[in-house]
Design a protein around this motif. Structure first.
Motif, PDB file in Angstrom:
ATOM      1  N   LYS A  91      -2.559  -3.570  46.245  1.00 24.09           N
ATOM      2  CA  LYS A  91      -2.079  -4.450  46.114  1.00 24.09           C
ATOM      3  C   LYS A  91      -1.250  -5.034  45.241  1.00 24.09           C
ATOM      4  O   LYS A  91      -1.507  -4.505  43.398  1.00 24.09           O
ATOM      5  CB  LYS A  91      -2.780  -5.627  46.337  1.00 24.09           C
ATOM      6  CG  LYS A  91      -2.332  -7.344  46.584  1.00 24.09           C
ATOM      7  CD  LYS A  91      -3.975  -7.956  46.318  1.00 24.09           C
ATOM      8  CE  LYS A  91      -3.833  -9.510  45.835  1.00 24.09           C
ATOM      9  NZ  LYS A  91      -1.889 -10.219  47.053  1.00 24.09           N
ATOM     10  N   ASP A  92       0.615  -5.990  44.965  1.00 25.25           N
ATOM     11  CA  ASP A  92       0.936  -5.657  44.119  1.00 25.25           C
ATOM     12  C   ASP A  92       1.564  -4.501  42.581  1.00 25.25           C
ATOM     13  O   ASP A  92       1.966  -4.952  41.602  1.00 25.25           O
ATOM     14  CB  ASP A  92       0.218  -6.638  42.892  1.00 25.25           C
ATOM     15  CG  ASP A  92      -0.013  -8.465  43.991  1.00 25.25           C
ATOM     16  OD1 ASP A  92       1.045  -8.167  44.674  1.00 25.25           O
ATOM     17  OD2 ASP A  92      -0.370  -8.939  43.988  1.00 25.25           O
TER      18      ASP A  92
ATOM     19  N   LYS B 148      -6.018  -0.896  50.631  1.00 21.95           N
ATOM     20  CA  LYS B 148      -5.389  -2.408  50.559  1.00 21.95           C
ATOM     21  C   LYS B 148      -5.251  -3.440  48.443  1.00 21.95           C
ATOM     22  O   LYS B 148      -4.530  -3.550  48.329  1.00 21.95           O
ATOM     23  CB  LYS B 148      -5.501  -3.239  51.440  1.00 21.95           C
ATOM     24  CG  LYS B 148      -5.402  -2.945  52.927  1.00 21.95           C
ATOM     25  CD  LYS B 148      -5.281  -3.906  53.068  1.00 21.95           C
ATOM     26  CE  LYS B 148      -5.125  -3.474  55.004  1.00 21.95           C
ATOM     27  NZ  LYS B 148      -5.975  -4.565  55.738  1.00 21.95           N
TER      28      LYS B 148
ATOM     29  N   PHE C 118       0.714  -7.958  52.473  1.00 24.67           N
ATOM     30  CA  PHE C 118      -0.065  -8.024  51.073  1.00 24.67           C
ATOM     31  C   PHE C 118       0.035  -7.665  49.852  1.00 24.67           C
ATOM     32  O   PHE C 118      -0.715  -8.082  49.561  1.00 24.67           O
ATOM     33  CB  PHE C 118      -1.762  -7.691  51.421  1.00 24.67           C
ATOM     34  CG  PHE C 118      -1.502  -5.541  51.252  1.00 24.67           C
ATOM     35  CD1 PHE C 118      -2.156  -5.074  50.083  1.00 24.67           C
ATOM     36  CD2 PHE C 118      -1.478  -5.555  52.822  1.00 24.67           C
ATOM     37  CE1 PHE C 118      -1.822  -3.953  50.060  1.00 24.67           C
ATOM     38  CE2 PHE C 118      -1.774  -3.974  53.091  1.00 24.67           C
ATOM     39  CZ  PHE C 118      -1.859  -3.213  51.533  1.00 24.67           C
ATOM     40  N   GLY C 119       0.861  -7.529  49.671  1.00 21.61           N
ATOM     41  CA  GLY C 119       1.506  -7.647  48.378  1.00 21.61           C
ATOM     42  C   GLY C 119       1.884  -6.400  47.673  1.00 21.61           C
ATOM     43  O   GLY C 119       0.947  -5.384  47.910  1.00 21.61           O
TER      44      GLY C 119
END
Length: 316
Positions: free
Chosen positions: A175-176, A171, A228-229
């Protein structure tokens, strides 16, 4: 017209997510150049586009313009051996999901996947899934392969989708960022995605009792928003990868440790590290500084590309 991004391609229809989050089905509105490449598809998941909305009573749209790509990934078309298929574009990184067991590892596929992403300077992570079912000899193989790939600068992850091992690390990595995820059928890719984003509820498949191979569960590339992005582009289970778009030098230059050592070859960057005299790569292999396993995979790819492109190369 509105700005959007392609989230799914089914051949003739494309799902486009608009800036307000709405997803609408679209067709291609007009003809698009394929950049002088023999592409079977002009548009890929991840493409940024301009669309005209509500072009019919069903609320469908029309793609009028494809914006310039930051990068893209292609593969040889599985249906037309002389053509290319655009897999995805505008990605930050790629993850190859593999496993030592269930199904049994085909290590050569790792190097094939890396040869798909390396020419486009896309950071690639090697994720070993299903660690919970590994036997002692599988753990030894895992440790060896981790050493081989981490020594040349690739990040590796050890995961178990069913037991939750390593999922937090995954994760953090996702993320992002916009990430392309791929792997051969049966390695647990869809199960892994469901484990980190349960609301996606991707269809998963079992391993065939007869062949020991995975059953295809993904049909088309598709982009998902992660809770979570970040964005994840899931690709169809890949049986094999071929490289009709590469020349022999491309193969040599995109095995990164070979390229680094080639500056000391007698013939420099033109050395293919086969039987040339004064080859620094072969010397490094003899000294144990370069993986012999990677070299064997390299030679197989070199022969394959040479044979596949032989007639094309001589009929230009």
């Amino acid at each position: 017209m509105q700005d959007g991004i392609i989230t799914k391609s089914t051949g003739s229809w494309y799902n486009v997510r608009l800036e307000d989050g709405q997803i609408i089905p679209c067709r291609i509105g007009g003809k698009f150049r394929k950049d002088d490449k023999r592409l079977t598809n002009p548009i890929a998941v991840g493409d940024k586009v301009k669309v005209e909305t509500d072009v019919d009573e069903e609320g469908a749209g029309a793609i009028r313009k494809i914006m310039p790509r930051d990068n893209y990934v292609v593969r040889q078309s599985p249906r037309k051996k002389h053509s290319l298929h655009l897999i995805a574009s505008n990605i930050d990184q790629a993850i190859i999901v593999t496993t030592i067991a269930q199904p049994k590892l085909k290590q050569g596929f790792i190097d094939r996947f890396l040869l798909m992403t390396e020419p486009f300077n896309i950071d690639t992570v090697i994720a070993f899934n299903k660690v919970d079912v590994y036997k002692e000899e599988d753990i030894d193989t895992l440790a060896y392969l981790q050493g081989v790939y981490e020594d040349i600068g690739y990040k590796t992850l050890i995961l178990s989708a069913t037991k939750g091992h390593g999922l937090d690390d995954l994760k953090v990595l996702l993320k992002d960022k916009t990430t392309l995820i791929g792997g051969q059928s049966g390695v647990g890719k869809s199960t892994l995605i469901n484990a980190i984003a349960a609301d996606l509820d991707l269809r998963t498949g079992d391993i065939s009792d007869y062949s020991g191979k995975g059953q295809h569960t993904t049909t088309f590339a598709e982009m998902f928003e992660l809770p979570f992005g970040g964005l994840l582009i899931d690709t169809p289970g890949i049986k094999n990868l071929s490289f009709n778009y590469l020349e022999l030098a491309d193969v040599a230059h995109n095995f990164r440790e070979f390229f680094a050592a080639s500056s000391d070859c007698r013939f420099g960057g033109s050395c293919l590290h086969r039987n040339e005299p004064g080859c620094a790569v072969k010397a490094a292999i003899e000294e144990g500084e370069i993986s012999e396993l990677r070299y064997f995979n390299y030679l197989a790819l070199l022969d394959e590309v040479d044979e596949q492109n032989y007639w094309e190369r001589r009929n230009v």
